[in-house]
Design an enzyme around this catalytic site. Structure first.
Site, PDB file in Angstrom:
ATOM      1  CB  CYS A 163      -5.533  -6.780   4.030  1.00  0.00           C
ATOM      2  SG  CYS A 163      -4.355  -7.250   5.319  1.00  0.00           S
TER       3      CYS A 163
ATOM      4  CB  CYS B 295       7.327 -11.571  -6.222  1.00  0.00           C
ATOM      5  SG  CYS B 295       9.120 -11.447  -6.371  1.00  0.00           S
TER       6      CYS B 295
ATOM      7  NE  ARG C  16      13.829  -7.614  -5.679  1.00  0.00           N
ATOM      8  CZ  ARG C  16      14.187  -8.526  -4.769  1.00  0.00           C
ATOM      9  NH1 ARG C  16      13.800  -8.397  -3.514  1.00  0.00           N
ATOM     10  NH2 ARG C  16      14.928  -9.550  -5.115  1.00  0.00           N
TER      11      ARG C  16
END
Length: 375
Positions: free
Chosen positions: A79, A123, A288
């Protein structure tokens, strides 16, 4: 009313609408919190704060239900962003090695395994700044979304910044939620990331919300921030047009080679305090308990649940950090009298669910109406 089919592996894509969540009036959520109000909540004596949060939780949600989520890294490393906590940044020398976007089948197999083990949300994360120049990769991800969604699971992605059109395509493919964390307060954010602005993150969240996708957005504790920054993060999401469907609370897991590798772990009491304050301010949001949970004792996790946390990541791995395995989590939940939340049980998720075909038909009808008017 449509039934959620428990076992479907290779059937054509369909969308299943849950019927379990009770309607909650919109008046229970405030969007005009001041930072001072939230700071006073955050600063209350901890036991009083946890009691208040537990009371709010039980008023608006089933406090014995925990959402089980499994996270899979479908494209690791490389990234271009400079997030100082992240081992996937190409700017740092870390143990994480870059890899290409996975093929569809191993992702679907992982989703099947997660479902078999009780997870109801799957996810998928890809280490990208955005989707520019990734048309073929994006098409592959759209197919992943369709197939996981066709299994009757909630499906979430985190792919970096999105345009409104990309968000629309994800919605039409069946995406339930999109994760795009703000990480911290607006004021502290430049100390952590410089390659993407706070407003750019908010723009992606706006695109996601406008597309009808549930927003998952939270933060990381232990970046070097102060209590006022934790309050600032909660304040930022509380003043959104809609509170996020999910608010992940991560404890930094320092990774060798990143600028934050020597940061001290955030205190457990700060973690509980942040969860409890968020629960009071965001009464209908799923909170979460995310990264760093595997380092916590079971009793510490139970206190987080008491303070209002009602979702966890479970399985073999998170993106680049360890995760508690399914069998341990299910045994823990049994001991504490907790049970897994069903897919689409949470009211903020259920109310956004429409068949993808319906959305397509609505869009096509609008186009036809425009043609008639123009004529």
């Amino acid at each position: 009313m449509l039934r959620l089919l428990a076992h479907q592996k290779s059937a054509p894509f369909r969308r299943y609408l849950a019927i379990h969540a009770a309607s909650i009036p919109s008046t229970v959520t405030r969007h005009d919190w001041t930072r001072q109000e939230i700071q006073e909540i955050f600063d209350a004596p901890l036991m009083d704060l946890v009691f208040r949060a537990a009371s709010v939780h039980r008023k608006y949600q089933d406090a014995n239900k925990i959402q089980l989520c499994t996270l899979m890294n479908i494209k690791t490393g490389g990234c271009t962003e400079d997030c100082s906590y992240c081992s996937q940044s190409s700017r740092y020398s870390t143990p994480t090695k870059a890899s290409r976007l996975l093929d569809i089948e191993p992702v679907i197999e992982a989703a099947r395994k997660a479902k078999e083990n009780g997870s109801t949300r799957f996810c998928m994360g890809a280490a990208w700044r955005d989707l520019a120049g990734r048309k073929r990769g994006f098409e592959r991800i759209l197919q992943m979304v369709r197939e996981v969604r066709g299994m009757g699971m909630e499906v979430c992605t985190t792919l970096g910044m999105l345009s409104p059109d990309q968000a629309r395509q994800l919605k039409e493919a069946g995406l339930t939620a999109y994760n795009h964390n703000l990480d911290t307060s607006r004021e502290f954010y430049p100390q952590v990331i410089t390659s993407r602005s706070y407003d750019e993150r908010l723009s992606t969240i706006d695109a996601v919300r406008d597309a009808g996708i549930s927003v998952c957005s939270g933060g990381i504790l232990g970046l070097g921030e102060k209590d006022e920054d934790r309050v600032g993060l909660i304040w930022e999401v509380s003043n959104m047009p809609e509170h996020p469907e999910s608010f992940p609370v991560n404890a930094l897991v320092p990774i060798a080679g990143t600028p934050l590798e020597k940061n001290e772990p955030v205190s457990y009491h700060t973690l509980v305090r942040t969860i409890a304050a968020a629960r009071v301010v965001l009464p209908t949001t799923i909170i979460r308990l995310a990264a760093g949970r595997n380092t916590m004792a079971e009793s510490e996790q139970a206190m987080c649940f008491m303070a209002g946390a009602n979702a966890i990541f479970t399985g073999e791995q998170m993106l680049t950090t360890p995760c508690s395995p399914w069998d341990e989590d299910k045994a823990m939940m049994d001991r504490w009298g907790l049970e897994g939340m069903r897919s689409f049980e949470q009211v903020n998720v259920a109310r956004k669910e429409q068949p993808a075909a319906t959305l397509f038909d609505e869009s096509r009808n609008k186009e036809r109406a425009s043609v008639v008017v123009d004529a």
